[in-house]
Design a protein around this motif. Structure first.
Motif, PDB file in Angstrom:
ATOM      1  N   PHE A 192      26.250   7.036  73.198  1.00  0.00           N
ATOM      2  CA  PHE A 192      26.937   7.231  74.475  1.00  0.00           C
ATOM      3  C   PHE A 192      27.004   5.887  75.185  1.00  0.00           C
ATOM      4  O   PHE A 192      25.977   5.287  75.506  1.00  0.00           O
ATOM      5  CB  PHE A 192      26.180   8.247  75.318  1.00  0.00           C
ATOM      6  CG  PHE A 192      26.697   8.399  76.726  1.00  0.00           C
ATOM      7  CD1 PHE A 192      28.058   8.544  76.979  1.00  0.00           C
ATOM      8  CD2 PHE A 192      25.826   8.404  77.805  1.00  0.00           C
ATOM      9  CE1 PHE A 192      28.545   8.678  78.271  1.00  0.00           C
ATOM     10  CE2 PHE A 192      26.291   8.546  79.108  1.00  0.00           C
ATOM     11  CZ  PHE A 192      27.649   8.680  79.330  1.00  0.00           C
ATOM     12  N   THR A 193      28.234   5.385  75.378  1.00  0.00           N
ATOM     13  CA  THR A 193      28.466   4.119  76.066  1.00  0.00           C
ATOM     14  C   THR A 193      29.427   4.395  77.213  1.00  0.00           C
ATOM     15  O   THR A 193      30.648   4.391  77.036  1.00  0.00           O
ATOM     16  CB  THR A 193      29.071   3.064  75.116  1.00  0.00           C
ATOM     17  OG1 THR A 193      28.258   2.959  73.944  1.00  0.00           O
ATOM     18  CG2 THR A 193      29.169   1.710  75.793  1.00  0.00           C
ATOM     19  N   PRO A 194      28.914   4.690  78.399  1.00  0.00           N
ATOM     20  CA  PRO A 194      29.798   5.094  79.491  1.00  0.00           C
ATOM     21  C   PRO A 194      30.739   3.978  79.909  1.00  0.00           C
ATOM     22  O   PRO A 194      30.341   2.825  80.047  1.00  0.00           O
ATOM     23  CB  PRO A 194      28.825   5.458  80.619  1.00  0.00           C
ATOM     24  CG  PRO A 194      27.571   4.711  80.298  1.00  0.00           C
ATOM     25  CD  PRO A 194      27.495   4.647  78.812  1.00  0.00           C
ATOM     26  N   GLY A 195      31.998   4.348  80.086  1.00  0.00           N
ATOM     27  CA  GLY A 195      32.983   3.390  80.572  1.00  0.00           C
ATOM     28  C   GLY A 195      33.149   3.431  82.072  1.00  0.00           C
ATOM     29  O   GLY A 195      33.907   2.651  82.639  1.00  0.00           O
ATOM     30  N   GLY A 196      32.455   4.340  82.732  1.00  0.00           N
ATOM     31  CA  GLY A 196      32.529   4.459  84.169  1.00  0.00           C
ATOM     32  C   GLY A 196      31.375   5.300  84.665  1.00  0.00           C
ATOM     33  O   GLY A 196      30.607   5.869  83.877  1.00  0.00           O
TER      34      GLY A 196
END
Length: 496
Positions: A192-196
């Motif tokens: 999981f690599t949140p973009g926001g």
């Protein structure tokens, strides 16, 4: 007596007797009474078929119903019409299919009329059965990645084969077990690599040989949270690489309250414009008396640049009190190999000189400088600024003013109430269109970077992650002096 009286009251009828004529006989039998299909694999067998026979045991034709309507689970199907005619003494064979859909025991009954004959149907489907737990995805700060899992179970009695894909820019599949034995469980690992910031959504799609759910969608939701918000401002003022020498009359101005705001303004202007400079500041005691750091350069903070600038004003007085041109000549000589400023001077760079003095020069500064200029490269651009008495309201070292006039410099009034305006003008280098890089004070989450030029959002820039800088090329350059406002979310350390 009573009987006779009754008979006398009406006409005589025949005496009722029982009718011994035999009624038509409708008798059927169904065999077998129970059909057990046993275990049937949904994937490898698909279905199983058994037969049953209806016998007409009577002497007349019979109409049979109920044979097409199993009562119970839907996995049983019969090839028969709703109404079936069976001639006297004949028999009819029907085919009953067991079509399991998943791992489950199934049961149904067939009730035949006339006669209420009952046939039981039983069977057990075998198959892989996919089941998942709720996703376990940790909250993650922007700019970082974290791993989570979706636990997959095989609740069936056959091996489960599995493939995994994910939709949603914030999620990626890291790995999974391709085969799960009956009763086995294994995780699908996700990154999981949140973009926001906030809740981020995606879908994990599991493709398997589970016949009832060959594609199984698992909704994904995880929290992305932001680090600190950072705003940085710059001024678009591209200039050629420049070396700056500040020559100040030593100790003369160290306690002047106008000095600190002026040096601060100069340093902040250099940082805001991101000019490729090297700056040294030398007292009239000479360059070899300097304390470290000897010079500042591009990438240094305004604080470091200010510390370097203070050297010239806090240093001691000396032999060049009345000869700042000679002091600059000595600085340039010591910038050569082996000198005490070795490494300061760069080839093919512009030269800026700032003279701050109150003592009149002993000789003509302009004539003295022409001799120094002769030793410099012919194509090297030189500018000279002075902060001296203006010669009108106050007097002193105004003889240095012709140097600024001859070499495109700025004249600041030493007798003014503030020196900040003069030093801000000294920091306005000549325009030289070129690629400009603006390093950031913190490492950003790249997806959060936004740039406004004079308040208008702009996309005419690129990001150099290795240099931690935004880059403006010459072709899409903003107007000279435009204010650049860069906003981003600071990335935090991703290590625990």
């Amino acid at each position: 007596m009573i009987l006779w009286t009754a008979l006398a009251c009406g006409p005589l009828e025949p005496w009722p007797v029982p009718d011994d004529t035999p009624a038509p006989e409708e008798r059927i039998a169904v065999s077998p009474a129970r059909i057990d299909y046993g275990a049937v694999s949904v994937n490898t067998q698909g279905d199983a078929t058994r037969s049953l026979t209806i016998y007409n045991l009577g002497d007349d034709d019979v109409t049979v119903t109920g044979q097409d309507e199993p009562i119970g689970d839907e996995e049983f199907r019969i090839d028969a019409s709703p109404v079936l005619a069976v001639a006297a003494g004949e028999q009819v064979t029907l085919f009953v299919h067991f079509v399991p859909r998943t791992e489950a025991a199934s049961f149904a009954r067939l009730r035949f009329e006339p006669g209420s004959e009952v046939v039981e149907l039983v069977g057990e489907g075998t198959a892989p059965v996919l089941r998942t737990d709720a996703p376990d995805l940790p909250p993650t700060v922007l700019g970082c990645s974290a791993e989570g899992t979706v636990l997959v179970h095989n609740d069936g009695s056959e091996a489960l084969t599995l493939d995994a894909q994910v939709t949603g820019d914030d999620f990626a599949v890291v790995g999974w077990e391709a085969d799960l034995a009956p009763g086995e469980s294994a995780p699908v690992t996700l990154s999981f690599t949140p973009g926001g910031g906030g809740e981020r959504a995606g879908v994990l799609t599991l493709t398997s040989n589970d016949p009832e759910q060959p594609e199984f969608a698992v909704p994904l939701s995880a929290l992305g949270y932001e680090g600190s918000h950072v705003t940085e401002t710059y001024v678009y003022a591209p200039a050629a690489p420049t070396d700056v020498v500040v020559a100040a009359e030593g100790v003369r101005f160290a306690d002047d309250e106008r000095l600190a705001p002026a040096l601060e303004a100069y340093a902040e202007q250099l940082v805001a414009a991101q000019v490729d400079v090297r700056v040294t500041s030398v007292p009239t005691a000479g360059p070899c008396t300097l304390r470290a750091p000897l010079w500042a350069e591009l990438g240094d903070s305004a604080l470091r640049i200010g510390t370097v600038l203070e050297n010239g004003f806090e240093g001691a007085a000396g032999p060049w009190d009345d000869d700042l041109v000679g002091l600059v000549e000595t600085v340039l000589w010591h910038a050569e190999s082996g000198g005490c400023l070795d490494g300061f001077r760069r080839p093919d760079t512009d030269l800026e000189v700032i003279l701050v003095a109150d003592t009149p020069p002993a000789e003509d500064p302009l004539a003295a400088w022409e001799l120094v200029r002769a030793g410099l490269a012919e194509d090297q651009r030189v500018r000279i600024h002075v902060l001296v008495a203006d010669g009108d309201a106050c007097t002193g070292a105004e003889a240095y003013i012709p140097l600024a006039t001859a070499y495109d410099g700025t004249v600041g009034n030493l007798c003014g109430t503030s020196w900040a305006e003069a030093f801000t003008a000294f920091a306005a280098f000549p325009l030289a269109p070129r690629e400009m890089r603006y390093p950031l004070s913190e490492v950003p989450v790249e997806s959060t970077l936004t740039l406004r030029i004079d308040g208008v959002p702009s996309t005419d820039w690129t990001w150099d992650a290795a240099a931690n800088a935004i880059v403006l090329d010459v072709e899409h350059a903003p107007d000279f002096g435009a204010e650049l406002e860069l906003e981003y979310v600071s990335a935090v350390s991703c290590t625990p």
